[in-house]
Design a protein around this motif. Structure first.
Motif, PDB file in Angstrom:
ATOM      1  N   UNK A 100       5.635 -16.584   8.658  1.00 26.44           N
ATOM      2  CA  UNK A 100       6.000 -17.589   7.667  1.00 26.44           C
ATOM      3  C   UNK A 100       4.850 -17.821   6.699  1.00 26.44           C
ATOM      4  N   UNK A 101       5.173 -18.595   5.666  1.00 30.04           N
ATOM      5  CA  UNK A 101       4.170 -18.960   4.662  1.00 30.04           C
ATOM      6  C   UNK A 101       3.048 -19.792   5.301  1.00 30.04           C
ATOM      7  N   UNK A 102       3.275 -20.299   6.496  1.00 34.45           N
ATOM      8  CA  UNK A 102       2.278 -21.107   7.184  1.00 34.45           C
ATOM      9  C   UNK A 102       1.571 -20.341   8.290  1.00 34.45           C
ATOM     10  N   UNK A 103       1.827 -19.049   8.327  1.00 32.59           N
ATOM     11  CA  UNK A 103       1.105 -18.214   9.288  1.00 32.59           C
ATOM     12  C   UNK A 103       1.748 -18.146  10.660  1.00 32.59           C
ATOM     13  N   UNK A 104       2.844 -18.854  10.862  1.00 32.50           N
ATOM     14  CA  UNK A 104       3.478 -18.870  12.183  1.00 32.50           C
ATOM     15  C   UNK A 104       4.427 -17.681  12.344  1.00 32.50           C
ATOM     16  N   UNK A 105       4.786 -17.423  13.598  1.00 37.80           N
ATOM     17  CA  UNK A 105       5.604 -16.254  13.926  1.00 37.80           C
ATOM     18  C   UNK A 105       6.849 -16.645  14.722  1.00 37.80           C
ATOM     19  N   UNK A 106       7.902 -15.912  14.514  1.00 37.99           N
ATOM     20  CA  UNK A 106       9.076 -16.011  15.384  1.00 37.99           C
ATOM     21  C   UNK A 106       8.858 -15.091  16.575  1.00 37.99           C
ATOM     22  N   UNK A 107       9.322 -15.529  17.755  1.00 34.78           N
ATOM     23  CA  UNK A 107       9.330 -14.636  18.910  1.00 34.78           C
ATOM     24  C   UNK A 107      10.583 -13.771  18.850  1.00 34.78           C
ATOM     25  N   UNK A 108      10.584 -12.724  19.640  1.00 37.58           N
ATOM     26  CA  UNK A 108      11.746 -11.847  19.703  1.00 37.58           C
ATOM     27  C   UNK A 108      12.988 -12.653  20.091  1.00 37.58           C
ATOM     28  N   UNK A 109      12.831 -13.535  21.055  1.00 41.63           N
ATOM     29  CA  UNK A 109      13.962 -14.337  21.510  1.00 41.63           C
ATOM     30  C   UNK A 109      14.485 -15.232  20.374  1.00 41.63           C
ATOM     31  N   UNK A 110      13.585 -15.815  19.628  1.00 36.45           N
ATOM     32  CA  UNK A 110      14.023 -16.670  18.510  1.00 36.45           C
ATOM     33  C   UNK A 110      14.802 -15.872  17.467  1.00 36.45           C
ATOM     34  N   UNK A 111      14.294 -14.687  17.158  1.00 37.57           N
ATOM     35  CA  UNK A 111      15.010 -13.847  16.179  1.00 37.57           C
ATOM     36  C   UNK A 111      16.389 -13.458  16.708  1.00 37.57           C
ATOM     37  N   UNK A 112      16.460 -13.128  17.984  1.00 29.96           N
ATOM     38  CA  UNK A 112      17.743 -12.757  18.584  1.00 29.96           C
ATOM     39  C   UNK A 112      18.751 -13.895  18.460  1.00 29.96           C
ATOM     40  N   UNK A 113      18.285 -15.090  18.726  1.00 28.25           N
ATOM     41  CA  UNK A 113      19.185 -16.250  18.646  1.00 28.25           C
ATOM     42  C   UNK A 113      19.645 -16.500  17.208  1.00 28.25           C
ATOM     43  N   UNK A 114      18.708 -16.375  16.287  1.00 31.65           N
ATOM     44  CA  UNK A 114      19.072 -16.581  14.876  1.00 31.65           C
ATOM     45  C   UNK A 114      20.090 -15.524  14.431  1.00 31.65           C
TER      46      UNK A 114
ATOM     47  N   UNK B 247      -6.136 -27.637  13.592  1.00 27.87           N
ATOM     48  CA  UNK B 247      -5.509 -26.652  12.714  1.00 27.87           C
ATOM     49  C   UNK B 247      -4.071 -27.115  12.438  1.00 27.87           C
ATOM     50  N   UNK B 248      -3.688 -27.109  11.183  1.00 29.53           N
ATOM     51  CA  UNK B 248      -2.408 -27.719  10.803  1.00 29.53           C
ATOM     52  C   UNK B 248      -1.226 -27.005  11.444  1.00 29.53           C
ATOM     53  N   UNK B 249      -1.289 -25.693  11.513  1.00 27.13           N
ATOM     54  CA  UNK B 249      -0.226 -24.898  12.135  1.00 27.13           C
ATOM     55  C   UNK B 249      -0.849 -24.033  13.227  1.00 27.13           C
ATOM     56  N   UNK B 250      -0.052 -23.662  14.181  1.00 24.60           N
ATOM     57  CA  UNK B 250      -0.516 -22.785  15.257  1.00 24.60           C
ATOM     58  C   UNK B 250      -0.344 -21.335  14.799  1.00 24.60           C
ATOM     59  N   UNK B 251      -1.267 -20.871  13.960  1.00 26.06           N
ATOM     60  CA  UNK B 251      -1.126 -19.560  13.334  1.00 26.06           C
ATOM     61  C   UNK B 251      -1.940 -18.488  14.043  1.00 26.06           C
ATOM     62  N   UNK B 252      -1.259 -17.491  14.591  1.00 27.74           N
ATOM     63  CA  UNK B 252      -1.985 -16.350  15.169  1.00 27.74           C
ATOM     64  C   UNK B 252      -2.274 -15.272  14.130  1.00 27.74           C
TER      65      UNK B 252
ATOM     66  N   UNK C 258       2.633  -6.798   8.337  1.00 27.44           N
ATOM     67  CA  UNK C 258       1.595  -6.120   9.124  1.00 27.44           C
ATOM     68  C   UNK C 258       0.750  -7.113   9.898  1.00 27.44           C
ATOM     69  N   UNK C 259       0.334  -8.184   9.218  1.00 23.88           N
ATOM     70  CA  UNK C 259      -0.521  -9.164   9.888  1.00 23.88           C
ATOM     71  C   UNK C 259       0.228  -9.847  11.033  1.00 23.88           C
ATOM     72  N   UNK C 260       1.519 -10.045  10.864  1.00 26.76           N
ATOM     73  CA  UNK C 260       2.313 -10.648  11.945  1.00 26.76           C
ATOM     74  C   UNK C 260       2.392  -9.717  13.144  1.00 26.76           C
ATOM     75  N   UNK C 261       2.724  -8.470  12.872  1.00 22.62           N
ATOM     76  CA  UNK C 261       2.856  -7.504  13.975  1.00 22.62           C
ATOM     77  C   UNK C 261       1.548  -7.330  14.731  1.00 22.62           C
ATOM     78  N   UNK C 262       0.426  -7.460  14.014  1.00 15.32           N
ATOM     79  CA  UNK C 262      -0.877  -7.205  14.627  1.00 15.32           C
ATOM     80  C   UNK C 262      -1.448  -8.427  15.334  1.00 15.32           C
ATOM     81  N   UNK C 263      -0.705  -9.524  15.325  1.00 16.59           N
ATOM     82  CA  UNK C 263      -1.284 -10.764  15.836  1.00 16.59           C
ATOM     83  C   UNK C 263      -1.156 -10.890  17.345  1.00 16.59           C
ATOM     84  N   UNK C 264      -2.116 -11.538  17.902  1.00 18.60           N
ATOM     85  CA  UNK C 264      -2.131 -11.831  19.335  1.00 18.60           C
ATOM     86  C   UNK C 264      -0.924 -12.695  19.683  1.00 18.60           C
ATOM     87  N   UNK C 265      -0.208 -12.305  20.709  1.00 17.61           N
ATOM     88  CA  UNK C 265       0.921 -13.126  21.140  1.00 17.61           C
ATOM     89  C   UNK C 265       2.231 -12.674  20.537  1.00 17.61           C
ATOM     90  N   UNK C 266       2.163 -11.911  19.461  1.00 16.09           N
ATOM     91  CA  UNK C 266       3.401 -11.384  18.874  1.00 16.09           C
ATOM     92  C   UNK C 266       4.074 -10.442  19.859  1.00 16.09           C
TER      93      UNK C 266
END
Lengths: 344, 344, 344, 344
Positions: free
Chosen positions: B146-160, B282-287, B179-187
């Motif tokens: 997202x524009x705030x640096x946050x990520x959807x999990x696979x499960x969240x995307x599946x539900x959406x 930190x305003x958002x939990x951004x990995x 790219x930055x999302x895919x490379x992030x810890x926890x993704x």
């Protein structure tokens, strides 16, 4: 290997641009066209065009430039007058209409339209008692050079602009190949004439030495307001604006833009002369970098063995085709073509 | 000199791209994305994403990609559901509405929206007896990250995506920083998951190693038809398409895209840890590569002496700001920043 | 037979209008709003509204009026500020966006928005250094009365208009139920106040005595230009314009518009009082012809046996519903409803 | 007093409609076209047109009907093929383009276009290797009768529709004066032929007996989806839909629509014969209610003393003008005109 004359945008950019790109690659600059390179390039263009008060914006391509500018200045019920052969009418996939604006097409034999026909359509509209049932002419679009390689003279432009002002219409000039037009034999216009003869025009880079990029010059104050919003909305504001500024900075340093244009125009005339010497008709009287010989099927086949060129249209039982030169055309390739034409 | 962290598109491109540009500069290629480089790049992307049947198109920028794709698939009365913080809602100057499509905004605290809220708005519409008085939800737009640096999990995307299919809505993912999302810890998502979890998405190049360029991957057959007409109409068909193909070819060779993304993600986490160690919220939990510390005025001023960063928003009496890393960030600059944070 | 209170446009027109229609049926008049009836009606409206210089245009319906006016005055990158409950935002099927204009929605509890919130969003935009990435607020849309039956006071309108002028935004008032608002108890505005407090507004006929028709009053000179072209383009220029002129001529003769409005407002207050006497909460504090009681399921069922009314929204475990009166409401039906409410 | 022949929409409605309006005035009906009158009228039309599966929608005017239908079925890059004289091209103020769709104009001498020319433009497009640079023909628009009073034969329509289906284009027929066409001498089409020969058409009411209103008949299933959303969005959903249903119910009861049309067609032929007997050329071979004699200045002046008619165009040194009859034309007025023509 095939020698290619089919278009004027098959190759990259002049060395000066490539060098500048590499050299500045890791510089950190503000985005969106607000960097020093854009500023410098705009200044150089305004200086040469002698229009200090103009606004200069850099966009990526011609269709984008046309649709962004035109949609910025038209009211919903206004229409654009253009040649039926005009690029916006036939080769931009309805981009102007997609922004809500109708085109009023004037028939054109060679890509040009005249002050008289423009006046006739404008006058017909404004003198119609139920004129609000039809669109209102609001802008005249012409190309310099035209899509057929032809040029307007200074006098022709003056007459067109006079008609435009008489009816409150804007005049906008598509200069995708502006450099080649200015560099052509017989042309009597200079860059500095344009700000006096229209409300806005663009200086083409994509076809004249750049990787991509067009420099839109807005002369009329009434067209300047909030144009950067339009750039953003139409997806025309390049994030790394530096790439555009830097290219035009290079092109407008030490006359590079004109030097490379002259190269192309000169080689095109050699091709033209070769066809004329052979008694081949040219479809349009083009002094610019595009030539349109009318060939028999046999002549086409003969040349197609060694050269790439573009189909254009049928002319009776013959075929008009297009040969383009560009800043990148190798003189040896032209000599080889001239020789082949002689041997047809 | 100032050390700059204010955005992730201040510099040019990775050396592999610059080299390829220089090397191929005088090659003659067909225009408009129909060259060999575009073909090769598309093949590499489809191979890695495991979606042989997808259509891949290359565009110049993100706003352009969003507006061209969305306007291609929406009927006039359909609307896009998105986060109120979504890029198309707040930072693309009404480009989607300019194409005639309304946005239905869901409130979002961190840039994400959930399947439940999407279902609620869709269900509310389709169960309304006078539903034709309102727009019909037709597409869901989300950003990854997202524009705030946050990520959807696979499960969240599946539900959406499940909700989207239930209501006949398309799911489109803006991957400006994919790219930055895919490379992030926890993704927990890989590129090959995306074609299974949405109808179309784009792989951002502008912010991830390229001079410019986004690769749109259209997975759903119903969205593919005649898309090249849309490209042309929206001014999104680059004349020298080679420039785009070549860049994505380089990025998707030998894992370059992911390697440079990991570099940025890793450095961003060092910055994050430095703020956390200092007890800074930190305003958002951004990995991902964007970090949003909430600073006092004094802390801002202290850091601003040596570093450039972006204002974000007020948080009570404090100020959230944004630090970005990118493929181009120098590790030493991050070390210097970490040290400075420690000294605040 | 069911007694119907579900909307204020279920019936035809006041007898004065029906008589005039029949009487003039075979008269031959010029088309498109240029007949004597339109002229007379416009004169009467301008006289009562004390705005001799205004332009008055007659359109068929509210959505049409809103979209035609707003699209006439907005530049492509400008946006409309409105309540999230505003009719153009929720019940006109994206008609404003379909013309290319984004809506910026302010949260509203009762249909109203305040000068302070408007100023905040406008100021936020114009003070943003990268403001061209977002749309520019260009017009404020409010409804009088609002969709929830509430009214702005004169002071509130003055404050809103002051903010509009400060930021160069137009103020446009949707008066679909203007008559009922003016006729309501506690209202401190007269028709002649409107030209001083906004740039354009419309006087609703469809819901206030006419078969159909809205009278758009354009006060601000800058909004008047070429508006008839817009009418034609949007399909809003009625061929037999006489039908519109004649209706407004009747409504603005001898105070008919206000007399029938008072009738509706008065009866609505009787209904309101009946609910209040019964201890029933009203969702909005509406002095106008729409009332929104919050009922239990049982109360709904009880009333639904004899009366038709509209669902509105859930309020906890209860249900807000809408009862409308109109110029055509029979006082006996209201008495029967009051009695039934007493018996719930 | 002047006897008026200048247009076919100067008067109100047939008595049957006026009676029904008055009689039903205080009935309470659901809004937005979902009342019993609309249902009944749609059934009668479908019965006569022998198209039980068609969708019938009632709109207020012709421009509105054209723009709502066409914008509903076009994708953004598709275009409409029409005669250069077509109403949407010249007299609807760019309403189709305002919805984003380009018109491709075929030259027409008498308002008609032929299957052969349509095929040529369609084939030219679809066989073009760079076709996506141009718009894609998606719909053919014709008028029956044309704006010049001429008619297509059944065979001509069959040929046009065959070409449309061959190239995947829709065929849409503007029937603003459909009744007058069907009632004309020499016409070989019936209402029931239309659903077999096109994808959608409309039956004009405004010019044929109604106060206002057009009945759009959508035959092709692929064009039906969600059309009521389009109605709402374009401001074309009349609140008191009853007014439209009731008028078409009356017109399609006991053959009224055709009876009044025959009246007009017959009187027009008397006028035509009078001009022919006098040796006056008629600009178009019109069997319908519009006649276009070519007069000298003196003849114009002579007739203008007693009759109102419309200017059309110059023809050499003469003037073509338009005389219209309608359902409301008085036979005595025609006799007077015939006499005057004899005396010219």
């Amino acid at each position: 290997m095939m020698i290619r004359f089919e278009s004027d945008y098959t190759q990259g950019a002049v060395p000066e641009i490539m060098d500048a790109l590499v050299k500045t690659n890791m510089e950190m600059t503000p985005g969106y066209g607000e960097d020093e390179y854009c500023l410098k390039a705009a200044e150089k263009i305004k200086l040469e065009a002698e229009c200090e008060n103009a606004d200069v914006h850099f966009l990526v391509g011609g269709t984008q430039t046309n649709l962004t500018f035109i949609s910025s200045v038209m009211r919903p019920y206004q229409a654009v007058i253009c040649a039926d052969t005009g690029h916006i009418n036939v080769h931009e996939c309805g981009s102007i209409e997609a922004c809500g604006t109708k085109l009023l097409q004037l028939p054109s034999a060679d890509g040009k339209i005249g002050a008289k026909e423009i006046e006739k359509i404008a006058d017909g509209h404004f003198s119609d008692p139920i004129r609000e049932h039809a669109v209102q002419p609001g802008l005249v679009y012409i190309s310099f050079p035209t899509e057929n390689g032809t040029l307007y003279s200074k006098k022709e432009l003056e007459e067109i602009y006079r008609v435009c002002r008489k009816y409150g219409m804007l005049l906008y000039i598509d200069g995708a190949r502006l450099g080649y037009g200015l560099a052509s034999k017989g042309n009597d216009l200079e860059l500095k004439d344009f700000p006096l003869l229209c409300d806005a025009f663009y200086i083409g880079g994509t076809k004249v030495g750049a990787l991509f990029g067009e420099a839109l010059v807005i002369v009329n104050d009434s067209c300047k307001r909030d144009f950067r919003y339009m750039l953003k909305q139409k997806g025309a504001m390049l994030a790394k604006g530096r790439l555009l500024g830097l290219q035009f900075d290079a092109l407008f340093t030490d006359g590079l833009y004109h030097r490379i244009s002259r190269h192309a125009a000169l080689l095109a005339q050699k091709i033209r002369k070769a066809f004329e010497d052979k008694g081949i008709e040219l479809l349009y009287d083009s002094p610019t970098n595009q030539q349109f010989p009318v060939l028999t099927k046999e002549q086409c086949d003969f040349l197609a063995g060694e050269f790439a060129f573009s189909p254009w249209c049928k002319v009776g039982s013959k075929f008009a085709v297009r040969f383009c030169t560009s800043w990148a055309t190798d003189e040896k390739d032209v000599e080889r073509l001239v020789e082949a034409i002689g041997n047809m």
